[in-house]
Design a protein around this motif. Structure first.
Motif, PDB file in Angstrom:
ATOM      1  N   ASN A   1      -1.957  12.317 -17.635  1.00 61.07           N
ATOM      2  CA  ASN A   1      -0.663  12.405 -18.311  1.00 61.07           C
ATOM      3  C   ASN A   1       0.433  13.330 -17.633  1.00 61.07           C
ATOM      4  O   ASN A   1       1.344  13.685 -18.021  1.00 61.07           O
TER       5      ASN A   1
ATOM      6  N   LEU B   1      -5.533  14.549 -20.168  1.00 62.77           N
ATOM      7  CA  LEU B   1      -4.226  15.286 -19.982  1.00 62.77           C
ATOM      8  C   LEU B   1      -3.882  15.293 -18.673  1.00 62.77           C
ATOM      9  O   LEU B   1      -2.454  14.996 -18.273  1.00 62.77           O
TER      10      LEU B   1
ATOM     11  N   VAL C   1      -2.692  16.430 -30.142  1.00 66.50           N
ATOM     12  CA  VAL C   1      -1.652  15.737 -30.118  1.00 66.50           C
ATOM     13  C   VAL C   1      -0.338  16.661 -29.773  1.00 66.50           C
ATOM     14  O   VAL C   1       0.390  16.172 -28.954  1.00 66.50           O
ATOM     15  N   SER C   2      -0.332  17.987 -30.116  1.00 71.23           N
ATOM     16  CA  SER C   2       0.530  18.706 -29.657  1.00 71.23           C
ATOM     17  C   SER C   2       0.230  19.060 -28.279  1.00 71.23           C
ATOM     18  O   SER C   2       1.397  19.621 -27.650  1.00 71.23           O
ATOM     19  N   GLN C   3      -0.644  18.935 -27.677  1.00 71.14           N
ATOM     20  CA  GLN C   3      -1.196  19.237 -26.431  1.00 71.14           C
ATOM     21  C   GLN C   3      -0.520  18.136 -25.528  1.00 71.14           C
ATOM     22  O   GLN C   3      -0.785  18.183 -24.285  1.00 71.14           O
ATOM     23  N   GLY C   4      -0.293  16.966 -26.121  1.00 77.05           N
ATOM     24  CA  GLY C   4       0.240  15.721 -25.193  1.00 77.05           C
ATOM     25  C   GLY C   4      -0.611  14.538 -25.230  1.00 77.05           C
ATOM     26  O   GLY C   4      -0.460  13.499 -24.392  1.00 77.05           O
ATOM     27  N   VAL C   5      -1.775  14.581 -26.010  1.00 76.29           N
ATOM     28  CA  VAL C   5      -2.435  13.353 -26.119  1.00 76.29           C
ATOM     29  C   VAL C   5      -1.994  12.406 -27.149  1.00 76.29           C
ATOM     30  O   VAL C   5      -1.667  12.843 -28.200  1.00 76.29           O
ATOM     31  N   THR C   6      -1.652  11.309 -26.408  1.00 81.17           N
ATOM     32  CA  THR C   6      -0.944  10.269 -27.137  1.00 81.17           C
ATOM     33  C   THR C   6      -2.099   9.324 -28.022  1.00 81.17           C
ATOM     34  O   THR C   6      -3.180   9.386 -27.884  1.00 81.17           O
ATOM     35  N   SER C   7      -1.539   8.413 -28.866  1.00 80.32           N
ATOM     36  CA  SER C   7      -2.447   7.268 -29.472  1.00 80.32           C
ATOM     37  C   SER C   7      -3.430   6.655 -28.906  1.00 80.32           C
ATOM     38  O   SER C   7      -4.562   6.261 -28.960  1.00 80.32           O
ATOM     39  N   VAL C   8      -2.713   6.027 -27.574  1.00 82.89           N
ATOM     40  CA  VAL C   8      -3.445   5.237 -26.605  1.00 82.89           C
ATOM     41  C   VAL C   8      -4.740   6.062 -25.871  1.00 82.89           C
ATOM     42  O   VAL C   8      -5.822   5.812 -25.837  1.00 82.89           O
ATOM     43  N   ASP C   9      -4.226   7.607 -25.536  1.00 78.98           N
ATOM     44  CA  ASP C   9      -5.134   8.314 -25.096  1.00 78.98           C
ATOM     45  C   ASP C   9      -6.416   8.435 -26.191  1.00 78.98           C
ATOM     46  O   ASP C   9      -7.538   8.866 -25.514  1.00 78.98           O
ATOM     47  N   MET C  10      -6.009   8.490 -27.336  1.00 86.16           N
ATOM     48  CA  MET C  10      -6.970   8.852 -28.250  1.00 86.16           C
ATOM     49  C   MET C  10      -8.230   7.579 -28.259  1.00 86.16           C
ATOM     50  O   MET C  10      -9.447   7.941 -28.554  1.00 86.16           O
TER      51      MET C  10
END
Length: 84
Positions: A17, A14, A30-39
Motif C-alpha cells: 500500500n 503495508l 486500521v489506523s496504520q493503513g490496513v484496509t478491509s481487503v487487506d484484512m
C-alpha cells in the motif's frame, strides 16, 4: 516466533500500500493503513503461514486489531511446531 511472522506479514501488506514504516505490535492496524481487503488477505496469509484454519467465530475485528491480537489468536490455533 509467531509475533515476528505476523509482523512480517503485516509489513508486507503495508508495503504493497506504499506504507513503509515499522509495525508496532500494539498499534491499531486500521489506523496504520490496513484496509478491509487487506484484512482478508492478511487472514489468508496467516492461515497459510501457520497451516491453520481460522474458524468463523475467530474472524472478528478484535482478533485482527493489532499484531498482538493476531499473535494471540495464532497461538490458540497453531500447533506448537507451526509457531517456530
Amino acid at each position: 516466533m509467531v509475533r515476528d511472522k505476523v509482523t512480517a506479514l503485516v509489513g508486507d501488506i503495508l508495503k504493497r500500500n506504499g506504507i513503509d514504516r515499522p509495525v508496532d505490535a500494539n498499534a491499531d492496524l486500521v489506523s496504520q493503513g490496513v484496509t478491509s481487503v487487506d484484512m482478508v488477505q492478511l487472514m489468508l496469509a496467516i492461515e497459510a503461514a501457520f497451516d491453520i484454519t481460522i474458524p468463523q467465530s475467530g474472524i472478528t475485528p478484535e482478533n485482527f486489531r493489532s499484531v498482538a491480537t493476531i499473535t494471540s489468536l495464532v497461538n490458540k490455533l497453531a500447533p506448537v511446531e507451526a509457531a517456530n
